[in-house]
Scaffold this active site. Sequence first.
Site, PDB file in Angstrom:
ATOM      1  N   CYS A  26     -28.051  -7.890 -17.491  1.00  0.00           N
ATOM      2  CA  CYS A  26     -27.024  -7.660 -18.711  1.00  0.00           C
ATOM      3  C   CYS A  26     -28.073  -8.016 -20.075  1.00  0.00           C
ATOM      4  CB  CYS A  26     -25.827  -8.529 -18.969  1.00  0.00           C
ATOM      5  SG  CYS A  26     -24.826  -8.367 -20.728  1.00  0.00           S
ATOM      6  N   GLY A  53       0.736  -1.147  -0.040  1.00  0.00           N
ATOM      7  CA  GLY A  53       0.151  -0.071  -0.027  1.00  0.00           C
ATOM      8  C   GLY A  53       0.970   1.159   0.054  1.00  0.00           C
ATOM      9  N   CYS A  80     -26.100 -11.109 -22.275  1.00  0.00           N
ATOM     10  CA  CYS A  80     -25.869 -12.417 -21.370  1.00  0.00           C
ATOM     11  C   CYS A  80     -26.755 -12.745 -20.530  1.00  0.00           C
ATOM     12  CB  CYS A  80     -24.357 -12.520 -21.155  1.00  0.00           C
ATOM     13  SG  CYS A  80     -23.798 -11.741 -19.605  1.00  0.00           S
ATOM     14  N   CYS A 139     -22.815  -5.972 -19.693  1.00  0.00           N
ATOM     15  CA  CYS A 139     -21.644  -6.200 -18.890  1.00  0.00           C
ATOM     16  C   CYS A 139     -20.666  -5.198 -19.375  1.00  0.00           C
ATOM     17  CB  CYS A 139     -21.264  -7.578 -19.102  1.00  0.00           C
ATOM     18  SG  CYS A 139     -22.408  -8.970 -18.457  1.00  0.00           S
ATOM     19  N   CYS A 156     -18.974 -11.516 -20.291  1.00  0.00           N
ATOM     20  CA  CYS A 156     -20.323 -11.314 -21.107  1.00  0.00           C
ATOM     21  C   CYS A 156     -20.131 -12.451 -22.417  1.00  0.00           C
ATOM     22  CB  CYS A 156     -20.365 -10.069 -21.803  1.00  0.00           C
ATOM     23  SG  CYS A 156     -22.128  -9.576 -22.170  1.00  0.00           S
TER      24      CYS A 156
END
Lengths: 193, 289
Positions: B253, B44, B256, B278, B284
């Site tokens: 979606c 980090g 899909c 998507c 997708c």
Amino acid sequence: MRDLAPGLADPPHDAQRLFRAVLDAISHPGRVVELIDAPAGPSGVGPAATGCLLTLADRDTPLWLGPAYDHEAVRDYLRFHTGAPLVADRAQATFALLSPEVAEFDGFAIGTDSYPDRSATLVIEVAALGSGATRRWRGPGIDGASRVAIDGPDDRFWQAWNENHALFPCGVDILFVAGRQLAALPRSIAVEA
Amino acid sequence: MSESIADASPASGGPDQAYNYAYLDEQTKRMIRRAILKAVAVPGYQVPFGGREMPLPYGWGTGGIQVTAAIIGREDTLKVIDQGADDTTNAVSIRRFFAKVADVATTTSTEDASIIQTRHRVPETRLREGQIIVFQVPIPEPLRMLEPRETETRTLHALSEYGVMQVSLYESIARHGRIAKTYNYPVLVNGRYIMSPSPIPKFDNPKLDRSPALQLYGAGREKRIYAVPPHTPVKSLDFDDHPFEIERWDECCALCGSRESFLDEVIVDDSGKRMFVCSDTDWCERHQR
């Protein structure tokens, strides 16, 4: 110089594979990785130690050699192949090559609170990885805890390590090497008996 | 579609000989590699590095490209996405760049990739151990919008003095009734450093937490590299009475039918008709079969 051993056979690709092995090791502390492409190196220094110094050290990274390695053959080899300036004052070193016996962490750069990255990386050659006394390691990169066996460092060494770990985010990082094998111990890792 | 993209790999005969392997010179790669190792050792924390001029402008992924160039090898399979899509300009150019200079295989499949370079998304398919995901980061400093001075933000990180960030989230609640930040949502890494996850939607934040893959972040303009090792706790900041939540959609979606993926809203005609699809094209396509 007459008997200088060769460095990396195919520098861009060997260094890339060696680096990925070291990256794998430091991302999974305690995991023992094999440095297949590491060259044999000068006498008295193992292939893994040679491999990671040839991969990471250059003229920007002062290098300190422990008493066991401070010989003409080793100095010539590392100077020629890496270009790294060899320093007598360990506080100046970015990398250090040493044995676990002289491992007092005192004196190496540990970085500062604002720049903890300005710390030394110690390459420590041990008798064996994966055998010897087992300890429990915890921290980033380890799923829960893992038991890591390293033959070489004694209790005094691990006590010094925990003092180093307590300095987080400052502190030194260690690459343990033995033969062609390497295991990393970044400062973020706590080690218990 | 995926086949034609994957075919954009180099003409036979190996990498472009006019450049060193993977474009960057060896000295630069060593410098970046050292920065990456320190970044992994201090999860980090933003490690400064000597960012180079790359053959594309800042903001197009120069940081991510330099990180990828320093780690990539001939055995790798590279996937590049931009907002989840493999077929957008940025993704296609970066994938072709590495196919040309690093002689690597490319793919659009998340599962088949060993390195995934991404702008603004984390793939829906769960990453596995051994994979490396490289994020392109525009502004690496999570505190920058609250404190413009680098000297100050650096001290705040050194002292773990993160009250200002909590206050900004509180102000958002006071004004909007909830934490209104939807992307680049700040996280706390391993309980120590507050980190920008790059402008991914907060929907993706939970995927960063204890991911088995290695996460590397590269910021080219600001010249910073940071990292999250595998299995590392990544906590999205919140309050006990305002817990962190991800986006949800009533729609699925349109292509899909997925109800679990991040959806983009697309306007399809002049009368404002819209559809949801998507954002992750690989996900997708897989679900359309």
